[in-house]
Design a protein around this motif. Structure first.
Motif, PDB file in Angstrom:
ATOM      1  N   THR A 181       0.831  -1.204   0.000  1.00  0.00           N
ATOM      2  CA  THR A 181       0.000   0.000   0.000  1.00  0.00           C
ATOM      3  C   THR A 181       0.870   1.260   0.000  1.00  0.00           C
ATOM      4  N   GLN A 182       1.959   1.248   0.754  1.00  0.00           N
ATOM      5  CA  GLN A 182       2.847   2.403   0.804  1.00  0.00           C
ATOM      6  C   GLN A 182       3.554   2.615  -0.529  1.00  0.00           C
ATOM      7  N   TYR A 183       3.966   1.527  -1.151  1.00  0.00           N
ATOM      8  CA  TYR A 183       4.619   1.624  -2.456  1.00  0.00           C
ATOM      9  C   TYR A 183       3.662   2.229  -3.483  1.00  0.00           C
ATOM     10  N   SER A 184       2.409   1.819  -3.459  1.00  0.00           N
ATOM     11  CA  SER A 184       1.411   2.359  -4.380  1.00  0.00           C
ATOM     12  C   SER A 184       1.220   3.859  -4.181  1.00  0.00           C
ATOM     13  N   VAL A 185       1.150   4.279  -2.933  1.00  0.00           N
ATOM     14  CA  VAL A 185       1.002   5.712  -2.651  1.00  0.00           C
ATOM     15  C   VAL A 185       2.222   6.477  -3.164  1.00  0.00           C
ATOM     16  N   LEU A 186       3.409   5.972  -2.863  1.00  0.00           N
ATOM     17  CA  LEU A 186       4.635   6.660  -3.289  1.00  0.00           C
ATOM     18  C   LEU A 186       4.755   6.735  -4.811  1.00  0.00           C
ATOM     19  N   THR A 187       4.480   5.643  -5.504  1.00  0.00           N
ATOM     20  CA  THR A 187       4.629   5.672  -6.960  1.00  0.00           C
ATOM     21  C   THR A 187       3.617   6.613  -7.602  1.00  0.00           C
ATOM     22  N   ASN A 188       2.418   6.674  -7.064  1.00  0.00           N
ATOM     23  CA  ASN A 188       1.425   7.605  -7.601  1.00  0.00           C
ATOM     24  C   ASN A 188       1.769   9.049  -7.265  1.00  0.00           C
ATOM     25  N   ALA A 189       2.278   9.296  -6.073  1.00  0.00           N
ATOM     26  CA  ALA A 189       2.699  10.648  -5.696  1.00  0.00           C
ATOM     27  C   ALA A 189       3.907  11.086  -6.518  1.00  0.00           C
ATOM     28  N   ALA A 190       4.726  10.134  -6.934  1.00  0.00           N
ATOM     29  CA  ALA A 190       5.920  10.471  -7.731  1.00  0.00           C
ATOM     30  C   ALA A 190       5.540  10.963  -9.123  1.00  0.00           C
ATOM     31  N   ARG A 191       4.361  10.594  -9.617  1.00  0.00           N
ATOM     32  CA  ARG A 191       3.934  11.021 -10.954  1.00  0.00           C
ATOM     33  C   ARG A 191       3.628  12.514 -10.984  1.00  0.00           C
ATOM     34  N   GLU A 192       2.937  12.995  -9.931  1.00  0.00           N
ATOM     35  CA  GLU A 192       2.593  14.414  -9.834  1.00  0.00           C
ATOM     36  C   GLU A 192       1.995  14.679  -8.459  1.00  0.00           C
TER      37      GLU A 192
END
Length: 154
Positions: A39-50
């Motif tokens: 779940t944390q990885y998903s949040v980080l990867t999506n936040a990294a997009r914009e």
């Protein structure tokens, strides 16, 4: 005699939840090496997009806003994301930090290992077909769920 071969066996929701928990354990085992949960990885990867408002990020993740807020806490504490003020004083924008981008790079290796293990076990064609089926099902199911009244705790 009725043909029972075409009838679904058991509760689809239960089977999907069981599959999801099992799949999460596979990815969590790999991501644990870098101190993250799926779940944390998903949040980080999506936040990294914009940078995104909390509500929009929750929608992209298919999560409730309150669940996302709870999942953001350890990422905020670790300094991997920040919550910036939005255009409206009530709005908060999730923004990844330099340390968060470094964590995503590090975690990608672990995520890739989990994905490769799944593809090796099931076969790339099966995983691709699963993605197609899941996407199609989500596209069909989402409008139905959005039309339903929200559950209330009375």
């Amino acid at each position: 005699m009725a043909d029972t071969v075409d009838k679904p066996l058991g509760c689809t929701c239960f089977k999907l939840r069981k599959l999801t928990r099992t799949m999460s354990r596979l990815y969590d085992q790999h991501l644990a090496a870098v101190g993250l949960k799926t779940t944390q990885y998903s949040v980080l990867t999506n936040a990294a997009r914009e940078p995104l408002p909390v509500a929009e990020l929750a929608e992209r993740l298919g999560a409730e806003r309150t669940t996302l807020t709870r999942n953001l806490k350890p990422l905020l504490d670790a300094g991997w994301v920040t919550l910036e003020a939005g255009a409206d004083g009530r709005q908060r924008i999730v923004t990844i930090t330099h340390a968060g981008r470094a964590k995503v790079k590090q975690a990608y290796v672990a995520w890739r290992a989990a994905q490769d293990a799944l593809e090796d076990l099931l076969g790339t064609a099966t995983v691709r077909a699963l993605h197609v089926q899941l996407d199609a099902t989500l596209n069909q199911l989402t409008p139905l769920v959005e039309e339903l009244p929200h559950a209330r705790a009375d």
